[in-house]
Design a protein around this motif. Structure first.
Motif, mmCIF file in Angstrom:
data_model
loop_
_atom_site.group_PDB
_atom_site.id
_atom_site.type_symbol
_atom_site.label_atom_id
_atom_site.label_comp_id
_atom_site.label_asym_id
_atom_site.label_seq_id
_atom_site.Cartn_x
_atom_site.Cartn_y
_atom_site.Cartn_z
ATOM 1 N N GLN A 116 0.863 -1.184 0.000
ATOM 2 C CA GLN A 116 0.000 0.000 0.000
ATOM 3 C C GLN A 116 0.895 1.228 0.000
ATOM 4 N N ALA A 117 0.715 2.072 -0.988
ATOM 5 C CA ALA A 117 1.434 3.332 -1.085
ATOM 6 C C ALA A 117 0.387 4.428 -1.189
ATOM 7 N N GLU A 118 0.240 5.186 -0.125
ATOM 8 C CA GLU A 118 -0.813 6.186 -0.037
ATOM 9 C C GLU A 118 -2.155 5.503 -0.295
ATOM 10 N N ASN A 119 -2.844 5.819 -1.389
ATOM 11 C CA ASN A 119 -4.152 5.195 -1.615
ATOM 12 C C ASN A 119 -4.123 4.153 -2.723
ATOM 13 N N LYS A 120 -2.911 3.682 -3.077
ATOM 14 C CA LYS A 120 -2.786 2.663 -4.127
ATOM 15 C C LYS A 120 -2.400 1.332 -3.509
ATOM 16 N N TYR A 121 -2.928 0.268 -4.095
ATOM 17 C CA TYR A 121 -2.589 -1.090 -3.648
ATOM 18 C C TYR A 121 -1.975 -1.837 -4.818
ATOM 19 N N HIS A 150 8.473 7.337 -0.291
ATOM 20 C CA HIS A 150 7.201 7.149 0.391
ATOM 21 C C HIS A 150 7.362 6.130 1.513
ATOM 22 N N ALA A 151 6.448 6.184 2.447
ATOM 23 C CA ALA A 151 6.364 5.120 3.448
ATOM 24 C C ALA A 151 5.331 4.139 2.910
ATOM 25 N N TYR A 152 5.694 2.877 2.895
ATOM 26 C CA TYR A 152 4.806 1.854 2.350
ATOM 27 C C TYR A 152 4.343 0.918 3.458
ATOM 28 N N GLU A 153 3.185 0.333 3.254
ATOM 29 C CA GLU A 153 2.694 -0.703 4.162
ATOM 30 C C GLU A 153 2.524 -1.982 3.363
ATOM 31 N N LEU A 154 2.915 -3.093 3.971
ATOM 32 C CA LEU A 154 2.815 -4.384 3.309
ATOM 33 C C LEU A 154 1.749 -5.210 4.007
ATOM 34 N N HIS A 155 0.774 -5.684 3.238
ATOM 35 C CA HIS A 155 -0.308 -6.508 3.765
ATOM 36 C C HIS A 155 -0.153 -7.923 3.216
ATOM 37 N N VAL A 156 -0.104 -8.888 4.111
ATOM 38 C CA VAL A 156 0.094 -10.279 3.698
ATOM 39 C C VAL A 156 -1.025 -11.139 4.277
ATOM 40 N N HIS A 157 -1.698 -11.890 3.419
ATOM 41 C CA HIS A 157 -2.785 -12.776 3.844
ATOM 42 C C HIS A 157 -2.630 -14.118 3.153
ATOM 43 N N GLY A 158 -2.753 -15.196 3.910
ATOM 44 C CA GLY A 158 -2.713 -16.501 3.282
ATOM 45 C C GLY A 158 -2.108 -17.562 4.174
ATOM 46 N N ALA A 207 10.184 -12.893 5.188
ATOM 47 C CA ALA A 207 11.023 -12.818 3.992
ATOM 48 C C ALA A 207 10.900 -11.457 3.313
ATOM 49 N N MET A 208 9.694 -10.925 3.247
ATOM 50 C CA MET A 208 9.492 -9.642 2.581
ATOM 51 C C MET A 208 10.116 -8.505 3.390
ATOM 52 N N HIS A 215 17.227 -3.605 0.687
ATOM 53 C CA HIS A 215 17.280 -2.558 -0.334
ATOM 54 C C HIS A 215 16.954 -1.175 0.238
ATOM 55 N N ASN A 216 16.990 -1.061 1.568
ATOM 56 C CA ASN A 216 16.775 0.210 2.265
ATOM 57 C C ASN A 216 15.447 0.891 1.901
ATOM 58 N N LEU A 217 14.398 0.088 1.827
ATOM 59 C CA LEU A 217 13.075 0.637 1.529
ATOM 60 C C LEU A 217 12.273 0.722 2.823
ATOM 61 N N ASN A 218 11.592 1.834 2.981
ATOM 62 C CA ASN A 218 10.818 2.087 4.199
ATOM 63 C C ASN A 218 9.451 1.405 4.085
ATOM 64 N N VAL A 219 9.396 0.153 4.553
ATOM 65 C CA VAL A 219 8.162 -0.610 4.454
ATOM 66 C C VAL A 219 7.790 -1.148 5.827
ATOM 67 N N LYS A 220 6.543 -0.905 6.207
ATOM 68 C CA LYS A 220 6.036 -1.417 7.481
ATOM 69 C C LYS A 220 5.155 -2.622 7.174
ATOM 70 N N VAL A 221 5.495 -3.757 7.762
ATOM 71 C CA VAL A 221 4.674 -4.949 7.578
ATOM 72 C C VAL A 221 3.509 -4.847 8.560
ATOM 73 N N VAL A 222 2.312 -4.855 8.029
ATOM 74 C CA VAL A 222 1.110 -4.678 8.850
ATOM 75 C C VAL A 222 0.633 -6.024 9.364
ATOM 76 N N SER A 223 0.439 -6.092 10.672
ATOM 77 C CA SER A 223 -0.106 -7.322 11.259
ATOM 78 C C SER A 223 -1.608 -7.144 11.387
ATOM 79 N N GLU A 224 -2.337 -8.025 10.755
ATOM 80 C CA GLU A 224 -3.808 -7.937 10.760
ATOM 81 C C GLU A 224 -4.357 -8.550 12.021
#
Length: 80
Positions: A24-29, A46-54, A63-64, A71-80
């Motif tokens: 998720q980047a702003e309002n895009k998935y 940008h600050a990104y959020e990562l959503h993982v389901h399965g 792993a993600m 790669h020094n990317l600002n990604v927050k893994v979201v725990s549902e």
């Protein structure tokens, strides 16, 4: 970011899992299994959020998080 190696690495890592992995980047998935989607999304700091389901979500999240950090990317893994 126009780091092709990072985009390929992220996509290849995501494709190892059966889970749905969405960035998720702003309002895009974006499905991170799609290289084209990543090319059009991973730009700027940008600050990104990562959503993982399965069935293998825990392994996929770990792993993600590792590949994004590598790669020094600002990604927050979201725990549902």
């Amino acid at each position: 970011m126009s780091n092709n190696a990072a985009i390929v690495d992220i996509s290849q890592t995501a494709n190892k899992f059966r889970s749905s992995i969405v960035l998720q980047a702003e309002n895009k998935y974006i499905d991170v299994k799609s290289i084209l989607g990543l090319f059009t999304t991973l730009v700027g700091n940008h600050a990104y959020e990562l959503h993982v389901h399965g069935p293998d979500a825990d392994e996929a999240k770990a792993a993600m998080a590792e590949v994004f950090a590598k790669h020094n990317l600002n990604v927050k893994v979201v725990s549902e």
